[in-house]
Every structure is written in structure tokens, then in C-alpha cells.
Scaffold this active site. Structure first.
Site, PDB file in Angstrom:
ATOM      1  CB  CYS A   7      22.913  -7.005 104.318  1.00 33.73           C
ATOM      2  SG  CYS A   7      23.101  -8.025 102.781  1.00 33.73           S
ATOM      3  CB  CYS A  20      21.815 -10.703  99.313  1.00 36.61           C
ATOM      4  SG  CYS A  20      22.359 -10.566 100.734  1.00 36.61           S
ATOM      5  CG  ASP A  81      83.512  23.493  82.185  1.00 38.34           C
ATOM      6  OD1 ASP A  81      85.401  23.059  83.368  1.00 38.34           O
ATOM      7  OD2 ASP A  81      83.511  21.944  82.435  1.00 38.34           O
ATOM      8  CD  GLU A  82      85.599  21.612  78.285  1.00 37.50           C
ATOM      9  OE1 GLU A  82      85.122  21.665  76.438  1.00 37.50           O
ATOM     10  OE2 GLU A  82      86.488  21.197  78.314  1.00 37.50           O
ATOM     11  CB  CYS A  93      75.754   9.234  52.304  1.00 34.89           C
ATOM     12  SG  CYS A  93      77.040  10.213  53.273  1.00 34.89           S
TER      13      CYS A  93
END
Lengths: 101, 830
Positions: A7, A20, A81-82, A93
Site C-alpha cells: 500500500c 505496515c 564623491d570623497e 602600541c
């Protein structure tokens, strides 16, 4: 885990046999169905040495301790744009500072 | 056979892709049967060579597995290494030393390695530092693992040998730095370091009691013999020409001066001696026999007897220089000779060990020697410069021999052995900067090596012409290379041999990571300590997201972390620190047990690992108790395993049960997912992922005044509001500093004060400071405008108009600055 040949529904194991659920087919369990989970070996790492810096270096004087070598990296911190900001970290250190134009 | 059939034969050995390509090519080029056969065979061979063995590190895996114990970097049992404990210098076989340690101490096992921690036992080895000086450095660990099938034997041009596994790293010199190269990559012509000079700290006297058998001898040896020149010379001459029989110690030499000296020694100790002249074997010899059983025992035990068994006594390595010089003089007086062509001093012996020892002692005085071995004899050769040094520092007793040394020419260009590699680039740079014609130094640049004396000459020249600081800096680097205390010995042969025993061994040396074999070869040790490669960093949130977390006083930071400092005794001891680590780290059932799900019988088998249980100090009963709690069912025992059955017999149940069982916490503090121990300076510090501040502070061994966490609310709960304020300031400052921004601490202190002035940690923002303002208009102007206005209207709130936003809205001057005062009219006095 097996599916019933007649089945098609799932079969549950019971005392050495697969039964089953719906129809009454019974199959003998021949193989071992096992799944193994092995323990995960985890060791607490003990680090003895300071790791070497992986940053590329440049000759730059540290404003704090005066050592002449520093690791550097660049990031775009300001607007598109920088130009990029240059970060420096003194190898001696570990003082970090930045520079941009 | 057709093409296809032929290819089918190779189906097992070569993958289908390659076979397909072969087929294509064969058809294209119309190969004959024979050619095809050859091609197939060749392909198979090459394919096999490229195949990677299990456990072999390849490419990025190799890079990651550096530090992984699985990469085998060790040397053979038989290699003798120089090791010093307290002040005693010994040379012992590395296998012996480490095997003993493993027997007497508990070894930690990782994969196939057995590692023993010996860091506090004051063992030191001579080690090469980055600036090429040889110094005594401390040993930290020693280890062994099963030997591979084949190991390499590397022979250098000075006759030194070392046997090591092919991934054992050696030091080479490149780009004016000392780097490592693995044995398998070493080639003929590479140069590895061997020490020129060994630094020593010495003993002055020898205790004789352990060597003496008879207590009732007629003439006893003194309890302590001073290790002075006389005694040293005597040991030397014994090693050269003496032997012990059952009754006396015998030395044979024809030279009058030498006999005189031997008699003097006998008189010093008060032994009687007999002398015989006879012709024995090849020539006439004059024997002087010292009758002292105690001396006999001493010499037998320390130096051995019989020409094949002699060796340098252990105490000679730890004695002062003048003793060593005298010993060498005695030895060379007895055995040494200058060869007819007058270009070297030679000494040979049937005992290889003795020759090795003499070579080492010569090293101590800064004299370098070459070794030659054939089946029976080992010979040591001192040539040119070294012969002159010998004359200077040691010399022969017979003046004629000393005069002969003068005739040995100092050939200035014979520097094949003492060349310094890895300096070519630097020399070229310097010469370019100061303008010397490059053709002079092209040779050194191309071959990347230069003789030491030649280098010194060039350094002088460069110094005179140095024209800038940069150049001077570079010249300094060259100088360091020239002054190095090792000789870069060229490899002449690399052979594959079988290891002598089942294990191969290694040391882990502090800082410098290398140690020295008896023959003087400096070898690089296994990578630092056996920490695992892979992520040894803790993930912490940095930068802006972290700043937002801090200022918003989030209840649970995204990466909680604790820095645990330990109390004094725990901080210096690695094992104790590790124990605390285990105590804290959250251990789940899946970390200590193997779990097997048996679907056919619907049950789970749990197999606890006894080793891990005892290591982490967990009891089995506790674990089973916890398992029973989770499983809602009793747990039965079956031999090694424990069996758990799910309540109902369904697949879903059993799978869910397995997952639940895996998560059961058996040890450690909940919340602490990972623990890392790092050594900073002199002490060990524990870093954890996950924070459980209160519990950890209470643990034994934890220094509660220095431990910290980055979870602010935990600090508030444990240490109070002032502690939370300080933690806030520290966290914010650290985050900003890490980004390289310098913000004055007062600004941050202001923010911290604002957040904590109420007595609790409030966020800046509408859930905290800004949302709790008195003024309705201020709150409405900030966020959620309508809600605030409506609620205020419902309640009939009243706005005092004391703050800045509300006065701006209304249009009045603010009650700060100019507006802090209100004007009043002065009554007119009448």
C-alpha cells in the site's frame, strides 16, 4: 525505515519486524538502521603568542609611541564623491588613527 | 583492441574526463597502438603522483593547518640535541629525553600526537634569534607521534647530518630575514644554519662520588676534582691515546713533553705509575700506566674505553673555556697532525661520537670544522683560518707543531662554507643608492649569497660612502647578517631513509621556535603550541553598530563577551587556566558522548567518553540524572551504553528526543558558548563568547577586581549604577578608539551621566531619556507626535515651558544663556 510494498504507507518497527500501518504486511528487519552522532571534540585553544598583524605595512610615524612601522587599510567613510579614509595602526602600541584629504 | 577497449582497461585508474580527453587526442592525432599505450601509462603515472594522500596538507588546507598537530614536523629518535637543565649542559638523544618525559608525566593526546608540558622545568636549548644570535631559550613542550614510512636525511657541506620528517621545517635565510622551509621543499644548495659559538655557563668542579666503585682503594680520588687546564689536558690525551684495562689506565705516546705532563698529573693525584717501552704493532711506543682503580672507573664511565666507544664526557660541555681548550689541546696532542701539504690540521678516530663531540667543543671556542666519515674512520679537518684560530686559542704542546701551523696559508677566497645567503637584494639596493658600479656586486645578487669576510669588506666600503639615513639603516641590517653567530651550511645531499624507531620527536621552544642538534644544526621546531588553527578570534561587534547598542542601552548586546583575569597562581600556570576554562565553558551531552539512534529497535544508545568525563570532572550519575529528566523515562544500562527509549514509538518522537538529548547541559555555566585562553605578557587571560558576569566573579581563581564584560546590564546588576556608568564610558571609548577616532572623554562622560543619573540605565531615545522628559511639547517634537499630544490632552497635562524645545516652539527666549535671567523693573525711590 521502509515503505510498505503493497500500500505504500510507512512501516513502523516492532519487535524485529516492520509492520505496515494500514494493511497487514509484515516484513522482517534484516539490516541495521542506525544513525550515529559522534561527540565533537573541542579543545580550548591556548594562544601563547601575539598573532602577527596581517595588514600591509608602511613607514609611518606613530603619533603616540613614535615607532616607524604601521599597518594600514582604507575604507570609504565619507560620501561617494570623497576619497577614501586611510586608517593606520601602529605595530608596536596598536594605536589607531586616520587620515584623509 | 579498439581504442575504446583500451581506454576501458584504465577505467579504474583514471577518471572518465581524462579518458575522454585522451580518446579525443588519440583520434585527432591518429596515434598508433604503441603510442597510445605509452600515453596511457605516462598519464597514469603522473596522475598518481598528483594524487593527494589522506592527511596530506594541500594548498589552502595546508595554510590553515599550520599549527595543526597533524602536520608532521619532527626528528628521528637518534638525533642528539643540546639541552640545558638548570646549569648543566648535556647532549642527549631526543627520543630518550621525550620518551622519559612521557612516561613520567601525563601526556596530552591530540590526534596521534602525545604532548607533554615542560614549561616550568627550566629546560633550555640553544636557539637562533631573529638577529642571528645564539641564545639559550626555554622549552615549553615536547611531543612525539608515530613515525611516517620515510624520513629525510640531510647532509651539509661541512659534514653535518640531520634526520627529520619531510614536513619538519628548517631555517633558511631569504630577503635578509630568517624564514622557515619544510624538509620536503629543501633542495641541494639551500643553506641551513649551524652554530658557530655556543654560549655556556659553567661548572668548575666535578663530583667524583657517583663514578667511583671502591671505597676502600689505596689511593682515593678526591671527592671533587677541579676542572682546570691540567685535568682537561689529561682527559684530552686519554681520549686520544688512552685506554682502561682492569687494573690501570694506560696512555701511549713517544713525545717526552707529553710523558712529562702525564707523570705530573699522576703525582698530583698521588697515583703510582709504571712505564714500559716496547714495540707493539707498528712502532715503538712508550706506555705510562697509572695505577688507580678509581680513576679507571671514572674514565670508563665518563669517557668510555676502546677506540670505537670513546666519547666526550658530559661534564666537559658544562665546563669553562679553559678546561675545554686544554681538553682539545690534549686530544690534538695525542691524535692531531698536520698533513704534508701543510694546509690543514687533521684528527681522526674510530669513534664517530667522539669526533662529533670534538667538533662541538671546537664550536664553543669559535672554531669551525669539517667532518668526513667513511665506514670505519671519522675525520675532522681544520683548515686555513680555523687552523690559525686553533693555534691562537688552543695550540699544541709541542712547539714544532705550532710552528707548522704558521705555514698553513690563509686562503682568502676559500669561503665556500661560510657564506651568508639571502642578502643579495639588500646589497644591490645599497650599492644603487650610493652609486657603486653594479657589476661588482652582480655576482652576489645573482647567486644571492656572499662570503662572510667579503661581506665585511663591502660593509666597510659602504659605510664610508653612506649618504643618507636610509642607507645607514640598510647597512646596519647587513652588519647584523655578517655578525651572525651561525654559519649557513650548504646542503649537499638529501636522502630518504627509514626512521630508526616507531616514533619521531619534537620540541616547542619559546619565542624563537628553533633548537640545535648536537652536530650544531639549528632546526625549526613545531609551530608554537598546539593551538588549533582556524578561528581563534572572538567575534565582537565593532564600530557604529556597537555604538548604537551602547547608546541604546540594549538589554542583550549582539556579541556579549567577557574578559576574565585570573589570580596570581592561576595566571602563570597554563593547566590551571585551562581547568577554569573547562569549568566555565558550557558542555553539552553531544560534546562528551557518542549517540547512536537505532531505528530498527526504536531506541537511542548513549556512549559516554570516560576520558572527557574525567578531564572535565563530570560524574556519570549526574549526567544520567539529567538525561532521565529530559527523557521523561528511565534509562537502562547495557554494557558500555545507556539506552533511552522515547515515550511513543514514532519516528518523530525519537528524532526529537535525540535533538533534546544533544542539547542537555552537563557542565559549565549556561550562556558561555566558547572559551579562548590567551597569554598576554606573563599571564594567561580567558576570553569568552557569552556573558555570565555574576557567576564567573564568584569562581575560585578568578580575579574579580579585573574581570570585565561588555554587557552593560549585567554590570548594572552586579556592580551597581556607578559601575554601569564607568563601563559605559569604557565601552564607548574603546569602540571609538578602535576606529581611530579621538573623542574627548568628557563628551562621553556627559552622555553616560545623562543615561545613569536616574539610578538606572536609560537609553537615549524615546524609550529612555528623551521619552521621559517633563515637557509634552518636547516629547511631541521628538518622536511619535500625535500619541504624546493625545495622551497629554486626555490627562490634562501641563507644560511648564522650562526646557529648550518647548520655548522654541512657543517662540519665547530660552531659559539658558541670555534668558537665564529675567528682567525686573527697579522701583523708583521717591
Amino acid at each position: 525505515m521502509k515503505f510498505c510494498p503493497k500500500c505504500g504507507s510507512m512501516m513502523m518497527p516492532e519487535e524485529g519486524f516492520f509492520k505496515c500501518k494500514d494493511c497487514d504486511t509484515v516484513l522482517e528487519i534484516k539490516e541495521e538502521y542506525k544513525s550515529k552522532e559522534n561527540k565533537s571534540e573541542s579543545e580550548i585553544p591556548v594562544i601563547d603568542q601575539k598573532e602577527d598583524s596581517v595588514l600591509p605595512t608602511i613607514k609611518k610615524e606613530c603619533p603616540k609611541c613614535g615607532h616607524n612601522k604601521a599597518g594600514w587599510w582604507m575604507r570609504q567613510t565619507r560620501s561617494a564623491d570623497e576619497s577614501e579614509t586611510r586608517f593606520f595602526r601602529c605595530l608596536e602600541c596598536e594605536h589607531t588613527w586616520r587620515e584623509y584629504d | 583492441m579498439s581504442l575504446d577497449e583500451k581506454l576501458q582497461n584504465y577505467k579504474e585508474e583514471l577518471p572518465p574526463k581524462i579518458l575522454k580527453k585522451l580518446k579525443q587526442k588519440a583520434q585527432e592525432k591518429n596515434l598508433t597502438e604503441k603510442q597510445l599505450e605509452e600515453a596511457l601509462e605516462e598519464t597514469e603515472q603522473r596522475f598518481e603522483q598528483k594524487q593527494v594522500e589522506y592527511g596530506e596538507p594541500v594548498g589552502t588546507i595546508a595554510a590553515q593547518s599550520i599549527g595543526e598537530p597533524g602536520t608532521q614536523m619532527s626528528i628521528d629518535y637518534e638525533e642528539e640535541v643540546i639541552i640545558k637543565q638548570n646549569e648543566e649542559i648535556k647532549t642527549k638523544k631526543i627520543g630518550e629525553i621525550i620518551d622519559n618525559k612521557i612516561l613520567s608525566q601525563e601526556a596530552r593526546e591530540k590526534d596521534e600526537w602525545e604532548v607533554v608540558d615542560i614549561s616550568n622545568q627550566n629546560y633550555k636549548v640553544p636557539s637562533l634569534t631573529q638577529d642571528e644570535k645564539v641564545e639559550w631559550k626555554e622549552l615549553q613542550e615536547c611531543s612525539r607521534h608515530p613515525a611516517p614510512e620515510k624520513i629525510l636525511e640531510i647532509k651539509t657541506s661541512s659534514g653535518r647530518k640531520i634526520k627529520a620528517t619531510d614536513s619538519h621545517s628548517f631555517l633558511i635565510r631569504k630577503n635578509n630575514e630568517i624564514k622557515t622551509k619544510s624538509g620536503s621543499e629543501l633542495e641541494k644548495g639551500d643553506r641551513i644554519p649551524s652554530i658557530k659559538k655556543l654560549k655556556h655557563n659553567c661548572i668548575q668542579t666535578l663530583e667524583t662520588t657517583e663514578y667511583i666503585n671502591q671505597k676502600w682503594a689505596k689511593k682515593k680520588l678526591p671527592k671533587q676534582i677541579k676542572l682546570d687546564k691540567e685535568f682537561g689536558w689529561f682527559i684530552g690525551i686519554y681520549l686520544a691515546e688512552g685506554n682502561c684495562t682492569k687494573q690501570f689506565v694506560n696512555t701511549s705516546n713517544r713525545n717526552q713533553q707529553i710523558q712529562l705532563k702525564i707523570r705530573k698529573i699522576a703525582e698530583r693525584f698521588g697515583f703510582s705509575y709504571n712505564e714500559y717501552e716496547h714495540s707493539k704493532g707498528y712502532s715503538e711506543t712508550h706506555d705510562v700506566r697509572l695505577n688507580s682503580k678509581q680513576l679507571l672507573n671514572l674514565l670508563e664511565k665518563t669517557c668510555g674505553t676502546g677506540s670505537q666507544n670513546k666519547k666526550i664526557p658530559e661534564f666537559a660541555y658544562s665546563a669553562y673555556d679553559d678546561f675545554v681548550a686544554a681538553l682539545l689541546r690534549g686530544y690534538f696532542d695525542g691524535n692531531g697532525n698536520i698533513n704534508p701539504e701543510k694546509d690543514m690540521i687533521r684528527v681522526s678516530s674510530r669513534s664517530k661520537e667522539l669526533i662529533n663531540g670534538i667538533s662541538l667543543l671546537l664550536n664553543r671556542l669559535g672554531i669551525f670544522s669539517t667532518k668526513n666519515t667513511d665506514k670505519k674512520q671519522s675525520t675532522l679537518i681544520l683548515s686555513h683560518k680555523n687552523a690559525h684560530k686553533f693555534k691562537q686559542k688552543i695550540g699544541f704542546t709541542q712547539q714544532e707543531k705550532n710552528k707548522e701551523i704558521n705555514q698553513i696559508k690563509e686562503k682568502p677566497t676559500q669561503e665556500y662554507i661560510d657564506m651568508i645567503p639571502g642578502t643579495g637584494e639588500l646589497i644591490k639596493e645599497i650599492s644603487q643608492k650610493i652609486g657603486t658600479p653594479t657589476r661588482r656586486i652582480n655576482n652576489f645578487h645573482k647567486r644571492d649569497k656572499i662570503g662572510r669576510e667579503t661581506l665585511k669588506k663591502y660593509i666597510k666600503e659602504f659605510k664610508q660612502k653612506a649618504n643618507s639615513e636610509e642607507v645607514e639603516q640598510k647597512i646596519k641590517e647587513l652588519e647584523e647578517a655578517a655578525k651572525s653567530e651561525v654559519i649557513w651550511d650548504k646542503i649537499t645531499q638529501i636522502k630518504e631513509i627509514k626512521p630508526t624507531r616507531n616514533y619521531v620527536y619534537d620540541f616547542s621552544v619559546k619565542d624563537t621556535e628553533n633548537f640545535t642538534t648536537k652536530q650544531g644544526i639549528v632546526t625549526h621546531n613545531t609551530m608554537r603550541t598546539f593551538h588549533y588553527a582556524g578561528v581563534a578570534e572572538i567575534d565582537v561587534t565593532l564600530g557604529l553598530p556597537r555604538l548604537i547598542e551602547i547608546v541604546d542601552a540594549r538589554k542583550t548586546p549582539s556579541s556579549p563577551m567577557m574578559t576574565i583575569k585570573l589570580e596570581e597562581e592561576y595566571a602563570s600556570d597554563k593547566n590551571k587556566a585551562r581547568e577554569i576554562g573547562w569549568k566555565i565553558e558550557e558542555t553539552r551531552l553531544e560534546d562528551i558522548a557518542d549517540m547512536e539512534t537505532d531505528f530498527s529497535k526504536m531506541r537511542i544508545l548513549i556512549n559516554l567518553d570516560d576520558e572527557t568525563l574525567s578531564k572535565k570532572k563530570i560524574s556519570e550519575e549526574e549526567v544520567i540524572d539529567k538525561v532521565e529528566n529530559t527523557a521523561d523515562d528511565s534509562v537502562t544500562e547495557e554494557g558500555e551504553n545507556y539506552i533511552v527509549r522515547p515515550s511513543s514509538s514514532s519516528y518523530r518522537e525519537i528524532l526529537r528526543l535525540v535533538e533534546d538529548l544533544k542539547e542537555i547541559k552537563v557542565a559549565g555555566i549556561e550562556g558561555i558558548s566558547r572559551v579562548i585562553i590567551r597569554k598576554e605578557g606573563e599571564e594567561y587571560t580567558i576570553y569568552t563568547e557569552g556573558s555570565a558576569f555574576k557567576e564567573v566573579l564568584g569562581l575560585e581563581g578568578v580575579d574579580s577586581s579585573k574581570t570585565k564584560t561588555n554587557d552593560l546590564h549585567e554590570v548594572y546588576d552586579t556592580l551597581g549604577i556607578e559601575g554601569a556608568r564607568r563601563a559605559l564610558i569604557n565601552e564607548a571609548t574603546d569602540t571609538l578608539d578602535e576606529q581611530g577616532l579621538e573623542v574627548d572623554i568628557r563628551h562621553i562622560m556627559l552622555v553616560a551621566d545623562l543615561m545613569t543619573n536616574d539610578g538606572r540605565l536609560r537609553a537615549i531615545g524615546r524609550h529612555g531619556v528623551s521619552g521621559e522628559k517633563q515637557s509634552v511639547l518636547a516629547r511631541a517634537a521628538f518622536e511619535v507626535t500625535v500619541n504624546h499630544l493625545l495622551d497629554a490632552g486626555k490627562r490634562g497635562e501641563r507644560d511648564e515651558l522650562k526646557g529648550v524645545p518647548e520655548n522654541v516652539i512657543v517662540g519665547q527666549p530660552i531659559e539658558l544663556g541670555t534668558g537665564i535671567v529675567d528682567l525686573q523693573m527697579k522701583e523708583q525711590e521717591e
